[in-house]
Motif scaffolding. Structure first.
Motif, PDB file in Angstrom:
ATOM      1  N   SER A 136      30.582  45.535  45.481  1.00 25.18           N
ATOM      2  CA  SER A 136      30.737  45.978  44.098  1.00 25.18           C
ATOM      3  C   SER A 136      30.512  47.484  43.976  1.00 25.18           C
ATOM      4  O   SER A 136      31.252  48.175  43.256  1.00 25.18           O
ATOM      5  CB  SER A 136      29.761  45.229  43.192  1.00 25.18           C
ATOM      6  N   ASP A 147      37.464  44.437  40.231  1.00 24.75           N
ATOM      7  CA  ASP A 147      36.941  43.935  41.499  1.00 24.75           C
ATOM      8  C   ASP A 147      35.433  44.162  41.585  1.00 24.75           C
ATOM      9  O   ASP A 147      34.695  43.310  42.094  1.00 24.75           O
ATOM     10  CB  ASP A 147      37.647  44.616  42.677  1.00 24.75           C
ATOM     11  N   TYR A 149      33.458  44.222  39.048  1.00 27.99           N
ATOM     12  CA  TYR A 149      32.885  43.244  38.108  1.00 27.99           C
ATOM     13  C   TYR A 149      32.780  41.854  38.743  1.00 27.99           C
ATOM     14  O   TYR A 149      31.728  41.211  38.676  1.00 27.99           O
ATOM     15  CB  TYR A 149      33.754  43.178  36.854  1.00 27.99           C
ATOM     16  N   SER A 150      33.868  41.395  39.362  1.00 30.01           N
ATOM     17  CA  SER A 150      33.862  40.036  39.924  1.00 30.01           C
ATOM     18  C   SER A 150      32.850  39.911  41.055  1.00 30.01           C
ATOM     19  O   SER A 150      32.188  38.879  41.207  1.00 30.01           O
ATOM     20  CB  SER A 150      35.265  39.650  40.413  1.00 30.01           C
ATOM     21  N   ASN A 151      32.683  40.975  41.837  1.00 28.37           N
ATOM     22  CA  ASN A 151      31.726  40.923  42.940  1.00 28.37           C
ATOM     23  C   ASN A 151      30.285  40.955  42.458  1.00 28.37           C
ATOM     24  O   ASN A 151      29.442  40.213  42.972  1.00 28.37           O
ATOM     25  CB  ASN A 151      31.980  42.075  43.922  1.00 28.37           C
ATOM     26  N   GLU A 154      29.285  37.579  41.080  1.00 26.95           N
ATOM     27  CA  GLU A 154      28.893  36.666  42.156  1.00 26.95           C
ATOM     28  C   GLU A 154      27.521  37.033  42.722  1.00 26.95           C
ATOM     29  O   GLU A 154      26.699  36.162  43.022  1.00 26.95           O
ATOM     30  CB  GLU A 154      29.935  36.682  43.276  1.00 26.95           C
ATOM     31  N   THR A 194      28.549  39.786  30.922  1.00 24.01           N
ATOM     32  CA  THR A 194      29.710  38.996  30.484  1.00 24.01           C
ATOM     33  C   THR A 194      30.044  39.127  28.992  1.00 24.01           C
ATOM     34  O   THR A 194      31.191  38.914  28.600  1.00 24.01           O
ATOM     35  CB  THR A 194      29.488  37.508  30.802  1.00 24.01           C
TER      36      THR A 194
END
Length: 288
Positions: A136, A147, A149-151, A154, A194
Motif C-alpha cells: 500500500s 490499489d 486503498y485495497s491493500n 486487507e 471506508t
C-alpha cells in the motif's frame, strides 16, 4: 436429517481407514459455513486410502457436501488459515465417529488455544499485514490510490485478526463484529477508511500512519516464534533452514520480508558468509 446422520455413522464406523467423521447441519437462510449445502460432512482418513477429497450429492432431499481430509491436511488448514471455516466446523460440528478421540482432542486443543498455535497465528497474520502495508505504501507513493486503498484495507483486516488472536480468541469469518468488541480503535479506523468523506489519499495516509505507530510496535511480540527459533542456536541460519523449521512448516509466511524488516529494526542481525575461497559470493544468514 437425524436418520441420515445415523446412516453416516454406520457407514464409516467399521472402516479401518476412517479416523473421524463430523457433520455440521446448517439451519440458517444463508449457509456460508457449508458453501450453501444443507449438511457438511468432514471425514478424516488415512492418506493411502483417499482417492477423491470432495463429493456433492443429494440424499433424502438434502444437499450434502462431503470433504475428505488426512490429519496432515486438517492440521495445515488449521495452522495457515487457507479455509477459515475449518475451525467453525471442528468446534460446532457433531462428531459421529472418532477413533482414539482424535477429533475430540483436536477440539479441546483449539478451545485451549495453546501458546504455539497462538504464536503461529500471530506470525502468519503479521506477515500478511506487513506484505499489504508495504504494498500500500508503494502504491500510494506511485499515486495508484485505488490499489493503495485495497491493500491497506486487507492489511487492516489482518491487524484486526492480530488483535483477536492476542485476546486469546480464534478469528471468525465475521472479523469486524469480533474486533468491534475487542478493540474499538481498529474498528474506528475501518470506518474512517471506508466511510469518511476525506479524499481516498487522505484516508489511506491516515490508516498507514496508524499502522506505522501501532502495528509496527507489535513486531517483536508477533514475531516471537521466529525470533526464538533463530535464538535457539549460536550458528547463523540460512533462509531455507528457517523456512523448513518444524514449527513454521504448516503456516504461510513471507520469511524473507519478515527477516528483512527484523534486521532493519535491529531485532536480528545479518551475517555475510563466504561460499568459496575467492570470496566472490557472500551468502546472507541470520542470527540474534
Amino acid at each position: 436429517m437425524e436418520h441420515f446422520k445415523k446412516f453416516l455413522t454406520s457407514r464409516f464406523k467399521q472402516r479401518k481407514n476412517i479416523i473421524s467423521v463430523s457433520a455440521y447441519h446448517n439451519t440458517t437462510p444463508f449457509p456460508t459455513h457449508t458453501d450453501a449445502f444443507d449438511l457438511l460432512v468432514v471425514i478424516v482418513a488415512e492418506q493411502t486410502n483417499i482417492e477423491r477429497n470432495l463429493f456433492h450429492y443429494i440424499k433424502e432431499g438434502h444437499r450434502i457436501q462431503e470433504r475428505w481430509l488426512t490429519p496432515a491436511d486438517l492440521e495445515q488448514w488449521l495452522f495457515n488459515g487457507e479455509n477459515r471455516n475449518i475451525i467453525y466446523w471442528i468446534l460446532q460440528g457433531e462428531i459421529l465417529v472418532d477413533r482414539d478421540t482424535y477429533l475430540e482432542s483436536l477440539r479441546h486443543r483449539l478451545l485451549e488455544f495453546p501458546d504455539l498455535l497462538k504464536e503461529q497465528k500471530l506470525l502468519m497474520e503479521f506477515s500478511f499485514f506487513l506484505s499489504k502495508y508495504t504494498q500500500s505504501k508503494e502504491y500510494l507513493a506511485e499515486e495508484h490510490f485505488l490499489d493503495a486503498y485495497s491493500n491497506i484495507l486487507e492489511g487492516l483486516h489482518h491487524w484486526a485478526r492480530i488483535a483477536i488472536v492476542e485476546a486469546g480468541i480464534h478469528p471468525e469469518l465475521t472479523v469486524w463484529r469480533q474486533v468491534r468488541l475487542i478493540n474499538p480503535g481498529i474498528y474506528k479506523l475501518y470506518e474512517e477508511l471506508t466511510l469518511s468523506t476525506e479524499t481516498l489519499r487522505q484516508r489511506v495516509e491516515l490508516v498507514l500512519l496508524a499502522c506505522e505507530f501501532s502495528v509496527m510496535s507489535k513486531m517483536k511480540s508477533c514475531c516471537i516464534l521466529l525470533l526464538r527459533i533463530i535464538e535457539n542456536r549460536e550458528e547463523a541460519w540460512r533462509v531455507d533452514e528457517i523456512q523448513a523449521h518444524v514449527d513454521l512448516q504448516h503456516i504461510h509466511i513471507n520469511v524473507p520480508l519478515l527477516l528483512n524488516k527484523l534486521v532493519k529494526k535491529s531485532l536480528l542481525r545479518e551475517v555475510a558468509v563466504s561460499l568459496d575461497d575467492t570470496i566472490t559470493e557472500l551468502e546472507l544468514r541470520y542470527t540474534s
